[in-house]
Design a protein around this motif. Structure first.
Motif, PDB file in Angstrom:
ATOM      1  N   ALA A 317       0.878  -1.167   0.000  1.00 15.55           N
ATOM      2  CA  ALA A 317       0.000   0.000   0.000  1.00 15.55           C
ATOM      3  C   ALA A 317       0.914   1.215   0.000  1.00 15.55           C
ATOM      4  O   ALA A 317       2.081   1.132   0.385  1.00 15.55           O
ATOM      5  N   ARG A 318       0.383   2.323  -0.461  1.00 17.61           N
ATOM      6  CA  ARG A 318       1.172   3.559  -0.494  1.00 17.61           C
ATOM      7  C   ARG A 318       0.486   4.614   0.358  1.00 17.61           C
ATOM      8  O   ARG A 318      -0.701   4.876   0.215  1.00 17.61           O
ATOM      9  N   SER A 319       1.232   5.209   1.286  1.00 16.24           N
ATOM     10  CA  SER A 319       0.651   6.216   2.170  1.00 16.24           C
ATOM     11  C   SER A 319       0.585   7.568   1.466  1.00 16.24           C
ATOM     12  O   SER A 319       1.316   7.832   0.512  1.00 16.24           O
ATOM     13  N   ALA A 320      -0.289   8.433   1.962  1.00 20.93           N
ATOM     14  CA  ALA A 320      -0.516   9.733   1.346  1.00 20.93           C
ATOM     15  C   ALA A 320       0.576  10.728   1.737  1.00 20.93           C
ATOM     16  O   ALA A 320       1.170  10.641   2.812  1.00 20.93           O
ATOM     17  N   THR A 321       0.821  11.684   0.851  1.00 20.50           N
ATOM     18  CA  THR A 321       1.662  12.831   1.175  1.00 20.50           C
ATOM     19  C   THR A 321       0.811  13.894   1.873  1.00 20.50           C
ATOM     20  O   THR A 321      -0.410  13.784   1.929  1.00 20.50           O
ATOM     21  N   VAL A 322       1.448  14.951   2.377  1.00 20.31           N
ATOM     22  CA  VAL A 322       0.700  15.937   3.152  1.00 20.31           C
ATOM     23  C   VAL A 322      -0.210  16.797   2.280  1.00 20.31           C
ATOM     24  O   VAL A 322      -1.271  17.246   2.727  1.00 20.31           O
ATOM     25  N   GLY A 323       0.192  17.070   1.031  1.00 19.35           N
ATOM     26  CA  GLY A 323      -0.658  17.827   0.126  1.00 19.35           C
ATOM     27  C   GLY A 323      -1.106  19.153   0.709  1.00 19.35           C
ATOM     28  O   GLY A 323      -0.295  19.985   1.119  1.00 19.35           O
ATOM     29  N   ALA A 324      -2.426  19.344   0.749  1.00 16.59           N
ATOM     30  CA  ALA A 324      -3.010  20.586   1.287  1.00 16.59           C
ATOM     31  C   ALA A 324      -3.673  20.339   2.633  1.00 16.59           C
ATOM     32  O   ALA A 324      -4.628  21.030   2.992  1.00 16.59           O
ATOM     33  N   ASP A 325      -3.185  19.367   3.379  1.00 17.72           N
ATOM     34  CA  ASP A 325      -3.733  19.073   4.700  1.00 17.72           C
ATOM     35  C   ASP A 325      -3.766  20.354   5.543  1.00 17.72           C
ATOM     36  O   ASP A 325      -2.789  21.107   5.561  1.00 17.72           O
ATOM     37  N   PRO A 326      -4.864  20.635   6.238  1.00 15.13           N
ATOM     38  CA  PRO A 326      -4.939  21.859   7.053  1.00 15.13           C
ATOM     39  C   PRO A 326      -3.821  21.985   8.070  1.00 15.13           C
ATOM     40  O   PRO A 326      -3.386  23.098   8.391  1.00 15.13           O
ATOM     41  N   ARG A 327      -3.325  20.858   8.589  1.00 18.50           N
ATOM     42  CA  ARG A 327      -2.227  20.917   9.556  1.00 18.50           C
ATOM     43  C   ARG A 327      -0.931  21.384   8.894  1.00 18.50           C
ATOM     44  O   ARG A 327      -0.099  22.041   9.517  1.00 18.50           O
ATOM     45  N   PHE A 328      -0.772  21.053   7.620  1.00 19.40           N
ATOM     46  CA  PHE A 328       0.396  21.505   6.885  1.00 19.40           C
ATOM     47  C   PHE A 328       0.306  23.008   6.619  1.00 19.40           C
ATOM     48  O   PHE A 328       1.289  23.742   6.774  1.00 19.40           O
ATOM     49  N   ALA A 329      -0.875  23.471   6.228  1.00 17.37           N
ATOM     50  CA  ALA A 329      -1.072  24.907   6.037  1.00 17.37           C
ATOM     51  C   ALA A 329      -0.806  25.655   7.344  1.00 17.37           C
ATOM     52  O   ALA A 329      -0.181  26.726   7.350  1.00 17.37           O
ATOM     53  N   ALA A 330      -1.271  25.087   8.459  1.00 15.82           N
ATOM     54  CA  ALA A 330      -1.030  25.717   9.759  1.00 15.82           C
ATOM     55  C   ALA A 330       0.458  25.724  10.101  1.00 15.82           C
ATOM     56  O   ALA A 330       0.950  26.657  10.742  1.00 15.82           O
ATOM     57  N   ALA A 331       1.190  24.687   9.659  1.00 14.32           N
ATOM     58  CA  ALA A 331       2.629  24.652   9.889  1.00 14.32           C
ATOM     59  C   ALA A 331       3.330  25.776   9.139  1.00 14.32           C
ATOM     60  O   ALA A 331       4.261  26.407   9.670  1.00 14.32           O
ATOM     61  N   VAL A 332       2.883  26.038   7.915  1.00 10.89           N
ATOM     62  CA  VAL A 332       3.474  27.144   7.152  1.00 10.89           C
ATOM     63  C   VAL A 332       3.215  28.465   7.870  1.00 10.89           C
ATOM     64  O   VAL A 332       4.110  29.310   8.000  1.00 10.89           O
ATOM     65  N   ARG A 333       1.985  28.645   8.360  1.00 11.78           N
ATOM     66  CA  ARG A 333       1.675  29.868   9.129  1.00 11.78           C
ATOM     67  C   ARG A 333       2.590  29.972  10.349  1.00 11.78           C
ATOM     68  O   ARG A 333       3.116  31.056  10.652  1.00 11.78           O
ATOM     69  N   ASP A 334       2.790  28.876  11.049  1.00 10.78           N
ATOM     70  CA  ASP A 334       3.660  28.886  12.222  1.00 10.78           C
ATOM     71  C   ASP A 334       5.084  29.287  11.840  1.00 10.78           C
ATOM     72  O   ASP A 334       5.730  30.086  12.538  1.00 10.78           O
ATOM     73  N   LEU A 335       5.588  28.749  10.723  1.00 11.04           N
ATOM     74  CA  LEU A 335       6.934  29.083  10.278  1.00 11.04           C
ATOM     75  C   LEU A 335       7.046  30.548   9.878  1.00 11.04           C
ATOM     76  O   LEU A 335       8.071  31.197  10.130  1.00 11.04           O
TER      77      LEU A 335
END
Length: 385
Positions: A317-335
């Motif tokens: 099976a292949r796991s998903a990448t982060v893509g546009a996950d809201p937690r990833f967007a929030a990480a960019v805001r944090d950075l």
């Protein structure tokens, strides 16, 4: 160029992002139709003397998907996620988008930003790790674009680049959830013993050895060290949530270049063969080195490696990448907020998981060197500081 507001609207400079007045999403770019494929590959390989016939062969991967790379659409989704998150949390910072190798081109985006009066631009690159191709080459393209603006007589914005985010919780947590979801896709009876194959882009051994600040990680280099560190964090998180310690390895994919030049190994397909030979019951391919499901994930893993696993009779099976996950967007805001606070003289908390800690804000001299050095922006050796 993708505009969040009319370009004749002057930036306010207010809000928690100060002193920055714009964020640039900087990515690789990709073709959006069959006629784009060879011109795109010419952009990627410019200066290497690769004949058109060879580019047509490489383009076959894209033609399998209608000549369209998923990366541009995924960047549009990430743009939407970033803008929504920023508005929701009161971060007054417009977000723009430029690519290295296809429209919207980086130079065009920076030209329009300059014309509109933006002067302090923070850059977020869709590459999470330290390496020449994943960091310094982006910085070289920024410098080349600024050189064009300088020749044209435009005011030059000051550009900084956000630190590497491979170990930020907003990146790690979505990847971990993807691994757990992929494990659930495997047949009953093999799930608990499945191997985790963390995959990333192979690069030349020499580039891996010199990645990151000089001597920062010993002979292994930052590129490999960062991947190993975040893989360990994810394996531990999976164990905490399932009670199972899965065996794992860091493996590589998407090798290119001369066969005579040593590149990082093992390749994912070779690794699947090794797993089958060793008696492994199943595997999960974890594209931890990639931010989104672009062509190298869709073809090299979903097509080529999955076909190899089927040939071997090995459930995968292949796991998903982060893509546009809201937690990833929030990480960019944090950075963004972290770097802005630092620029204002503060000492903000710097979120990072694992043993390596948060990366540097400014790439030092000698970081991720190229064989033929070029000017690079957003670093200690930038000609546009």
């Amino acid at each position: 160029m993708s505009d969040p507001l009319p370009l004749d609207t002057a930036p306010s400079g207010d809000g928690s992002a100060a002193p920055y007045d714009a964020l640039l999403l900087l990515s690789f770019g990709g073709p959006e139709g069959p006629d784009d494929v060879v011109p795109f590959l010419e952009n990627v390989t410019r200066g290497r003397g690769i004949p058109r016939e060879r580019l047509e062969e490489v383009g076959a991967h894209y033609y399998l998907f209608g000549g369209v790379s998923p990366i541009n659409e995924q960047n549009r989704r990430l743009l939407d996620a970033l803008r929504s998150d920023f508005v929701e949390h009161g971060l007054d910072l417009p977000v723009f988008w430029g690519n290295r190798n296809w429209a919207p081109y980086l130079t065009d985006t920076l030209r329009e930003l300059s014309k509109a009066g933006y002067r302090r631009v923070l850059t977020f690159a869709t590459s999470a790790y330290a390496s020449y191709s994943g960091c310094r080459q982006y910085r070289e393209d920024l410098a080349a674009a600024l050189a064009v603006l300088e020749e044209e007589g435009h005011p030059l914005p000051h550009i900084d680049k956000l630190r590497h985010y491979f170990n930020h919780p907003g990146f790690v947590e979505p990847v971990t959830d993807g691994v757990l979801a992929a494990l659930e896709q495997l047949p009953d009876g093999v799930r608990e013993t499945a191997h985790l194959a963390f995959t990333t882009h192979s690069i030349p051994d020499a580039a891996a050895d010199t990645s990151g600040p000089p001597a920062a990680h010993g002979s292994g280099g930052a590129y490999v060290a960062e991947h190993l560190d975040v893989a360990r964090v994810i394996v531990d998180a999976v164990r905490e949530r399932t009670g199972v310690e899965h065996p794992w390895n860091l493996v590589y994919q998407s090798r290119s270049g001369s066969p005579s030049v040593p590149w990082l190994e093992p390749d994912i397909c070779d690794h699947l063969e090794e797993l089958k030979a060793s008696g492994a019951a199943a595997a999960v391919m974890v594209p931890v080195g990639f931010v989104s499901d672009h062509m190298e994930v869709k073809y090299d893993l979903d097509t080529e490696a999955t076909a190899k696993a089927a040939e071997l009779g090995l459930p995968v099976a292949r796991s998903a990448t982060v893509g546009a996950d809201p937690r990833f967007a929030a990480a960019v805001r944090d950075l963004v907020e972290e770097r802005a606070a630092t620029e204002r003289g503060g000492s903000p908390e710097r979120c990072a998981l694992g043993a390596l800690g948060p990366s540097h804000d400014v790439c030092p001299v000698g970081c991720c060197p190229a064989r033929t050095p070029k000017p690079a922006a957003a670093g200690a050796d930038s000609p546009y500081s």
